[in-house]
Design a protein around this motif. Structure first.
Motif, PDB file in Angstrom:
ATOM      1  N   GLN A  39       0.844  -1.201   0.000  1.00 39.22           N
ATOM      2  CA  GLN A  39       0.000   0.000   0.000  1.00 39.22           C
ATOM      3  C   GLN A  39       0.873   1.243   0.000  1.00 39.22           C
ATOM      4  OE1 GLN A  39      -0.339  -2.017   3.095  1.00 39.22           O
ATOM      5  NE2 GLN A  39      -1.449  -3.519   1.856  1.00 39.22           N
ATOM      6  N   MET A  40       0.337   2.318  -0.595  1.00 43.86           N
ATOM      7  CA  MET A  40       1.010   3.599  -0.582  1.00 43.86           C
ATOM      8  C   MET A  40      -0.029   4.707  -0.480  1.00 43.86           C
ATOM      9  SD  MET A  40       3.774   5.247  -3.237  1.00 43.86           S
ATOM     10  CE  MET A  40       2.537   5.524  -4.481  1.00 43.86           C
ATOM     11  N   TYR A  41       0.308   5.757   0.302  1.00 47.57           N
ATOM     12  CA  TYR A  41      -0.580   6.895   0.513  1.00 47.57           C
ATOM     13  C   TYR A  41       0.166   8.157   0.113  1.00 47.57           C
ATOM     14  CZ  TYR A  41      -2.731   3.275   3.343  1.00 47.57           C
ATOM     15  OH  TYR A  41      -3.277   2.097   3.772  1.00 47.57           O
ATOM     16  N   VAL A  42      -0.448   8.920  -0.806  1.00 49.52           N
ATOM     17  CA  VAL A  42       0.123  10.168  -1.289  1.00 49.52           C
ATOM     18  C   VAL A  42      -0.908  11.266  -1.076  1.00 49.52           C
ATOM     19  CG1 VAL A  42       1.097  11.398  -3.249  1.00 49.52           C
ATOM     20  CG2 VAL A  42       1.455   8.935  -3.036  1.00 49.52           C
ATOM     21  N   ASP A  43      -0.664  12.120  -0.084  1.00 48.06           N
ATOM     22  CA  ASP A  43      -1.629  13.184   0.252  1.00 48.06           C
ATOM     23  C   ASP A  43      -2.997  12.548   0.471  1.00 48.06           C
ATOM     24  OD1 ASP A  43       0.497  14.952  -0.111  1.00 48.06           O
ATOM     25  OD2 ASP A  43       0.053  15.191  -2.231  1.00 48.06           O
ATOM     26  N   SER A  44      -3.972  12.912  -0.350  1.00 49.47           N
ATOM     27  CA  SER A  44      -5.323  12.357  -0.206  1.00 49.47           C
ATOM     28  C   SER A  44      -5.549  11.138  -1.085  1.00 49.47           C
ATOM     29  CB  SER A  44      -6.358  13.438  -0.565  1.00 49.47           C
ATOM     30  OG  SER A  44      -6.158  13.902  -1.894  1.00 49.47           O
ATOM     31  N   SER A  45      -4.519  10.683  -1.800  1.00 46.97           N
ATOM     32  CA  SER A  45      -4.645   9.506  -2.662  1.00 46.97           C
ATOM     33  C   SER A  45      -4.144   8.271  -1.931  1.00 46.97           C
ATOM     34  CB  SER A  45      -3.844   9.695  -3.955  1.00 46.97           C
ATOM     35  OG  SER A  45      -4.232  10.877  -4.626  1.00 46.97           O
ATOM     36  N   ALA A  46      -4.712   7.138  -2.308  1.00 37.96           N
ATOM     37  CA  ALA A  46      -4.295   5.870  -1.711  1.00 37.96           C
ATOM     38  C   ALA A  46      -4.234   4.803  -2.790  1.00 37.96           C
ATOM     39  CB  ALA A  46      -5.255   5.455  -0.604  1.00 37.96           C
ATOM     40  N   GLN A  47      -3.134   4.046  -2.815  1.00 43.10           N
ATOM     41  CA  GLN A  47      -2.937   2.972  -3.785  1.00 43.10           C
ATOM     42  C   GLN A  47      -2.714   1.669  -3.033  1.00 43.10           C
ATOM     43  OE1 GLN A  47      -2.213   2.742  -7.699  1.00 43.10           O
ATOM     44  NE2 GLN A  47      -3.107   0.946  -6.719  1.00 43.10           N
ATOM     45  N   SER A  48      -3.513   0.662  -3.382  1.00 45.62           N
ATOM     46  CA  SER A  48      -3.361  -0.658  -2.774  1.00 45.62           C
ATOM     47  C   SER A  48      -3.186  -1.678  -3.888  1.00 45.62           C
ATOM     48  CB  SER A  48      -4.582  -1.009  -1.923  1.00 45.62           C
ATOM     49  OG  SER A  48      -4.463  -2.319  -1.404  1.00 45.62           O
ATOM     50  N   ILE A  49      -2.141  -2.489  -3.802  1.00 47.46           N
ATOM     51  CA  ILE A  49      -1.846  -3.512  -4.810  1.00 47.46           C
ATOM     52  C   ILE A  49      -1.612  -4.850  -4.101  1.00 47.46           C
ATOM     53  CG2 ILE A  49      -0.156  -4.309  -6.497  1.00 47.46           C
ATOM     54  CD1 ILE A  49       0.315  -1.562  -7.381  1.00 47.46           C
ATOM     55  N   ASN A  50      -2.162  -5.885  -4.676  1.00 42.99           N
ATOM     56  CA  ASN A  50      -1.913  -7.232  -4.171  1.00 42.99           C
ATOM     57  C   ASN A  50      -1.487  -8.098  -5.352  1.00 42.99           C
ATOM     58  OD1 ASN A  50      -1.766  -9.552  -2.663  1.00 42.99           O
ATOM     59  ND2 ASN A  50      -3.730  -9.214  -1.629  1.00 42.99           N
ATOM     60  N   GLN A  51      -0.244  -8.588  -5.330  1.00 42.27           N
ATOM     61  CA  GLN A  51       0.276  -9.420  -6.410  1.00 42.27           C
ATOM     62  C   GLN A  51       0.720 -10.775  -5.869  1.00 42.27           C
ATOM     63  OE1 GLN A  51       2.610  -7.297  -9.702  1.00 42.27           O
ATOM     64  NE2 GLN A  51       3.153  -6.090  -7.903  1.00 42.27           N
ATOM     65  N   HIS A  52       0.312 -11.844  -6.579  1.00 40.15           N
ATOM     66  CA  HIS A  52       0.760 -13.198  -6.276  1.00 40.15           C
ATOM     67  C   HIS A  52       1.430 -13.745  -7.529  1.00 40.15           C
ATOM     68  CE1 HIS A  52      -2.468 -13.911  -2.918  1.00 40.15           C
ATOM     69  NE2 HIS A  52      -1.737 -12.827  -2.725  1.00 40.15           N
ATOM     70  N   TYR A  53       2.581 -14.347  -7.358  1.00 40.00           N
ATOM     71  CA  TYR A  53       3.270 -14.935  -8.503  1.00 40.00           C
ATOM     72  C   TYR A  53       3.774 -16.323  -8.125  1.00 40.00           C
ATOM     73  CZ  TYR A  53       6.458 -15.677 -12.387  1.00 40.00           C
ATOM     74  OH  TYR A  53       7.091 -16.196 -13.489  1.00 40.00           O
ATOM     75  N   TYR A  54       3.444 -17.301  -8.973  1.00 37.12           N
ATOM     76  CA  TYR A  54       3.945 -18.668  -8.774  1.00 37.12           C
ATOM     77  C   TYR A  54       4.475 -19.185 -10.099  1.00 37.12           C
ATOM     78  CZ  TYR A  54       4.247 -23.688  -8.225  1.00 37.12           C
ATOM     79  OH  TYR A  54       4.716 -24.965  -8.226  1.00 37.12           O
ATOM     80  N   GLU A  55       5.639 -19.842 -10.051  1.00 36.06           N
ATOM     81  CA  GLU A  55       6.229 -20.419 -11.259  1.00 36.06           C
ATOM     82  C   GLU A  55       6.895 -21.743 -10.923  1.00 36.06           C
ATOM     83  OE1 GLU A  55       9.540 -19.398 -14.760  1.00 36.06           O
ATOM     84  OE2 GLU A  55       9.043 -17.900 -13.236  1.00 36.06           O
ATOM     85  N   THR A  56       6.796 -22.687 -11.834  1.00 31.94           N
ATOM     86  CA  THR A  56       7.470 -23.971 -11.686  1.00 31.94           C
ATOM     87  C   THR A  56       8.166 -24.316 -12.991  1.00 31.94           C
ATOM     88  OG1 THR A  56       7.202 -26.312 -11.117  1.00 31.94           O
ATOM     89  CG2 THR A  56       5.416 -25.277 -12.375  1.00 31.94           C
ATOM     90  N   ASN A  57       9.291 -24.958 -12.878  1.00 31.95           N
ATOM     91  CA  ASN A  57      10.064 -25.383 -14.048  1.00 31.95           C
ATOM     92  C   ASN A  57      10.593 -26.784 -13.768  1.00 31.95           C
ATOM     93  OD1 ASN A  57      11.346 -25.369 -16.501  1.00 31.95           O
ATOM     94  ND2 ASN A  57      13.138 -24.258 -15.769  1.00 31.95           N
ATOM     95  N   THR A  58      10.114 -27.761 -14.521  1.00 31.37           N
ATOM     96  CA  THR A  58      10.520 -29.149 -14.336  1.00 31.37           C
ATOM     97  C   THR A  58      11.057 -29.682 -15.659  1.00 31.37           C
ATOM     98  OG1 THR A  58       8.826 -29.483 -12.640  1.00 31.37           O
ATOM     99  CG2 THR A  58       9.774 -31.455 -13.658  1.00 31.37           C
ATOM    100  N   ASP A  59      12.214 -30.314 -15.619  1.00 37.16           N
ATOM    101  CA  ASP A  59      12.807 -30.802 -16.861  1.00 37.16           C
ATOM    102  C   ASP A  59      13.613 -32.061 -16.621  1.00 37.16           C
ATOM    103  OD1 ASP A  59      15.789 -30.168 -16.447  1.00 37.16           O
ATOM    104  OD2 ASP A  59      14.881 -28.209 -16.109  1.00 37.16           O
ATOM    105  N   ILE A  60      13.851 -32.783 -17.700  1.00 32.34           N
ATOM    106  CA  ILE A  60      14.723 -33.945 -17.699  1.00 32.34           C
ATOM    107  C   ILE A  60      15.720 -33.762 -18.832  1.00 32.34           C
ATOM    108  CG2 ILE A  60      13.157 -35.312 -19.152  1.00 32.34           C
ATOM    109  CD1 ILE A  60      14.157 -37.785 -17.547  1.00 32.34           C
TER     110      ILE A  60
END
Length: 850
Positions: A450-471
């Motif tokens: 979250q970030m607050y700038v004067d009277s503005s407010a920004q809320s971000i929620n990010q989820h990241y998942y990655e898998t790499n399987t190899d032979i």
């Protein structure tokens, strides 16, 4: 009579020639590596006098003329001598020299502090140490070929970051070895071994060429028998308040167990948080998420300790248990708590096609951060198989506050946590001349910010998942090694944003989305190795599936070939060339539907598009390393051509600058030159280091709907010389010059910024136990176009040393300078800043090593 004399002389000459034998030979060590500069002598059996001599070349070959019946003696530093009797029609001699440890200890201490053994270079550390050195990093900084980052402890050798850091053959620290290099007492270290072409996985020795450098630290015998500990502390005064610093280090080395414990705290500007940086993690997955929320803070690290107002604590635990000859388990835990402040006055110029906008602000920045890192790793490294599982967590809690006054006053608060979990599993098995490998790598990252700038407010929620399987599999076919890898790479990026307090006309303010990708790939690879050449041709072939929640499914077929060539010209000279054509993967993090308020001024807008960027790279270079002569050189020339289907956009809308992408071809080209070199200078008992980097880039953006080209040039030169000509007097001079140019042809403007830094350090002994140390710094920085600001710093310290203790009394910033001016360029903007720095400080310190 004259004719008879001539005839006799001719007969004597012929007889002499007949008695001479031309002897050829090749000298190697027990590992089959050539021994250059070995001394070949012919010796008279009766008088023991040397009759003739020569040296072996870089490949160990020699040719010498000798008489029948004489002795041929072959000798080289750190090897046992051999003798042969010269006989008639002597065939080519193949001579193998054995290591002579007794000779090494005698010669290394009294003469050259370097031993060569195949691809391993051993440096006797104490021969490079100075009286005021305390840690391993202090000494390595003046050894030819080494570069040491004083902030995080990173070590580079011949311009390359080392790949593995061992203590007595065991890798306890992994990529976070900065804690060790900045803490290991130099008096307990015997030698530092550089292992060139190091392959840490034993089963890969016959299948893969490695161009990496690793370091093994060998401790003195006395350092292994008990706990090694050091304690240091400082107390002092500044203009407003007190100063402190306390550090403790403990290490225990046993044949099958190692542990390191550290605790550090200070408020004197030492950035101990950087010591926990991950210096090398090339075999892990990395999140593509970037800092969408970022407060425009003054740089607290610009002058290192002089500009850092901090209150820091750090504690670390590292342990390694060897289970048997092949397997081990290790654990790392690091916690840091840091509070930083910075204050500056900044003047910024934004270059637009409608004119230049000037903004002046004063910034007061405060950051509180907590970071917890933990990792546990099991490894079984045998000659016919390899097994590894590594689980780690990195949790960061970061709160920022920025108060700006001036043209546009603002108050900003940021709550910016990042939570990351990783797991890496791999197993390799060797079947004769075939190798089979299975790997699975996973990463999960959460960013609820979250970030607050004067009277503005920004809320971000990010989820990241990655898998790499190899032979993958490899097999040897004569001089060829043929390899192949097939695998699946998949991931998902979930995004939600809520922005209030800004006009709706800027774009969508509230929204959520998800982006998933899946890739099926194969990576064929063919490697050809002969004695002096290594040739590799590889490619990345993949079929990709993309699904954005606000769009339809898309598919892509990608192909990227790569070529590498390495040529070992001699034992010292090596050349390399590489080329690649890369199709750059779609960035999952660019897909989101809303605008994001990055700070009070800049906004980012997501962009959903599936076109791909392509880039061609070519590189040429060489390395030269003469460890015995103290010479190390590395030069690399890189040329890159790129084509992107996007153009960066920059729109000025009211008080905001909105950055995003738009469809359209962007061509760019760049080239860079990197040179690093070091040379020991025996006649002044010194060393010279030089590092230069020059790069050029041509590109363009769209600003307010109009295409705007721009060119960038950067040049940086760092050189230093260390002189110890006068006994116990140490003098160091360092010069740093940087040049940055941004040319904007459409606006008819060019922003050039130059900066110079001169640094001199001298240590003078006043008596046997008392030294005077003086540090002088002079800066000449461009703070506006063709306007410079000069600043001069002077520090003094008295250092008193007895058996186990060091004491010092230091007066820093004698002239009580309070601010520092500098400038920097961004894309179509320039900023000039005056930043507050630490004033005069008086410190009394101690260092205790039992």
């Amino acid at each position: 009579m004259k004719k008879y004399i001539i005839l006799i002389l001719v007969l004597l000459y012929v007889q002499s020639v007949r008695a001479q034998e031309i002897v050829q030979g090749n000298v190697t060590d027990i590992g089959g590596h050539p021994v250059p500069a070995a001394i070949i002598k012919t010796i008279d059996v009766f008088t023991k006098k040397t009759l003739n001599f020569c040296q072996t070349d870089d490949k160990g070959n020699f040719t010498i003329t000798a008489k029948e019946g004489t002795i041929l003696r072959i000798s080289a530093m750190s090897y046992k001598s051999q003798e042969l009797k010269i006989v008639k029609s002597m065939p080519k001699q193949y001579i193998t020299l054995e290591e002579d440890t007794k000779m090494l200890s005698e010669i290394t201490v009294k003469a050259k502090p370097v031993q060569l053994s195949g691809d391993t270079i051993k440096y006797l550390l104490n021969t490079y140490a100075k009286p005021n050195d305390r840690t391993l990093s202090d000494v390595l900084a003046r050894v030819p070929g080494f570069e040491v980052n004083k902030e995080n402890g990173e070590i580079q050798y011949e311009g390359k970051t080392i790949s593995n850091f061992y203590i007595e053959g065991m890798n306890m620290m992994d990529g976070k070895y900065g804690l060790a290099t900045k803490s290991l007492p130099k008096d307990d270290v015997a030698t530092v071994e550089v292992m060139k072409h190091h392959q840490p996985i034993r089963v890969l020795d016959d299948f893969t060429y490695s161009d990496d450098n690793a370091i093994n630290v060998k401790m003195k015998k006395g350092a292994k028998a008990h706990w090694m500990t050091t304690f240091s502390g400082s107390l002092g005064l500044k203009t407003h308040g007190g100063l402190w610093k306390f550090e403790t280090f403990a290490m225990r080395l046993k044949p099958n167990f190692q542990t390191i414990l550290t605790y550090k705290t200070n408020n004197i500007g030492d950035n101990i948080r950087r010591e926990a940086d991950d210096l090398l993690s090339f075999d892990e997955l990395h999140s593509p998420l970037t800092a969408l929320l970022s407060l425009p803070s003054p740089s607290p690290l610009l002058l290192r300790g002089r500009s850092l107002f901090n209150r820091s604590h750090a504690i670390s635990l590292n342990a390694l248990q060897r289970i048997n000859e092949n397997s081990q388990i290790s654990a790392q835990v690091t916690y840091t708590n840091n509070r930083e402040e910075a204050t500056s006055l900044r003047q910024s110029y934004y270059y637009m096609n409608s004119g230049v906008k000037a903004v002046e602000t004063s910034k007061q920045f405060v950051e509180n951060s907590n970071n917890l890192f933990a990792k546990i790793k099991y490894e079984n490294n045998a000659s016919n198989h390899y097994l590894k599982n590594e689980f780690s967590g990195n949790f960061s809690w970061n709160k920022q506050c920025l108060n700006e006054q001036g043209t546009n006053p603002h108050t900003m608060l940021g709550n910016l946590p990042i939570y990351t979990l990783k797991d890496n599993f791999s197993i390799m098995k060797k079947y004769g001349k075939r190798l089979v490998t299975f790997e699975s790598k996973n990463i999960l990252e959460l960013r609820p910010q979250q970030m607050y700038v004067d009277s503005s407010a920004q809320s971000i929620n990010q989820h990241y998942y990655e898998t790499n399987t190899d032979i993958s599999g490899s097999f040897k076919l004569g001089k060829f090694v043929v390899s192949g890898k097939a695998g699946v790479n998949a991931g998902i990026h979930s995004f939600s944003s809520n922005l209030v307090g800004v006009p709706d006309s800027l774009g969508l303010l509230i929204g959520k989305s998800s982006f998933t990708f899946a890739k099926i790939y194969i990576n064929p690879d063919i490697e050809y190795i002969i004695k002096d050449f290594e040739f590799t041709l590889s490619s990345d072939i993949s079929y990709n599936h993309y699904k954005y929640s606000l769009d339809n499914v898309h598919y892509k077929f990608l192909f990227s070939p790569n070529f590498h060539l390495r040529w070992k010209v001699t034992a010292r000279w090596k050349c390399f060339a590489d080329a690649s054509i890369n199709t750059i993967q779609i960035n999952a993090a660019q897909f989101y539907p809303t605008v994001v308020l990055q700070d009070y001024q800049y906004m980012n807008k997501g962009f959903a598009d599936y076109h791909l960027s392509k880039e061609k790279n070519m590189g040429l270079g060489f390395t030269y390393n003469d460890a015995l002569g103290g010479t190390s050189l590395r030069l690399r020339l890189t040329r890159a051509f790129g084509k992107s289907p996007y153009i960066s956009t920059q729109d000025y809308i009211g008080n905001y600058i909105v950055e995003s992408l738009t469809p359209g071809n962007t061509k760019y080209n760049s080239w860079s030159i990197l040179f690093t070199g070091s040379q020991s200078i025996p006649f002044i008992k010194g060393i010279l280091n030089v590092r230069t980097l020059y790069d050029v880039m041509n590109s363009h953006i769209i600003q307010n709907g109009k295409q705007m080209p721009y060119d960038r040039k950067n040049f940086r030169l760092t050189s230093s010389i260390d002189i110890g000509l006068i006994k116990k007097v140490d003098f160091t001079y360092k010069l740093t010059y940087s040049f940055n140019q941004m040319k904007m042809p459409m606006l008819g403007r060019t922003s050039n910024l130059n900066s110079w830094k001169h640094e001199g350090k001298v240590v003078i002994p006043l008596c046997k136990t008392l030294n005077l140390e003086s540090l002088t710094e002079y800066y000449h920085n461009e703070v506006a176009q063709k306007k410079f600001k000069d600043i001069f710093f002077q520090d003094f310290s008295l250092k008193f040393k007895v058996k186990y203790f060091d004491f010092s009394l230091a007066l820093n910033n004698v002239f009580n300078k309070k601010n520092y001016g500098y400038g920097f360029n961004n894309t179509f903007s320039s900023s000039f800043s005056n930043q507050d720095i630490r004033g005069r400080e008086l410190m009394i310190s101690f260092y205790y090593k039992p």
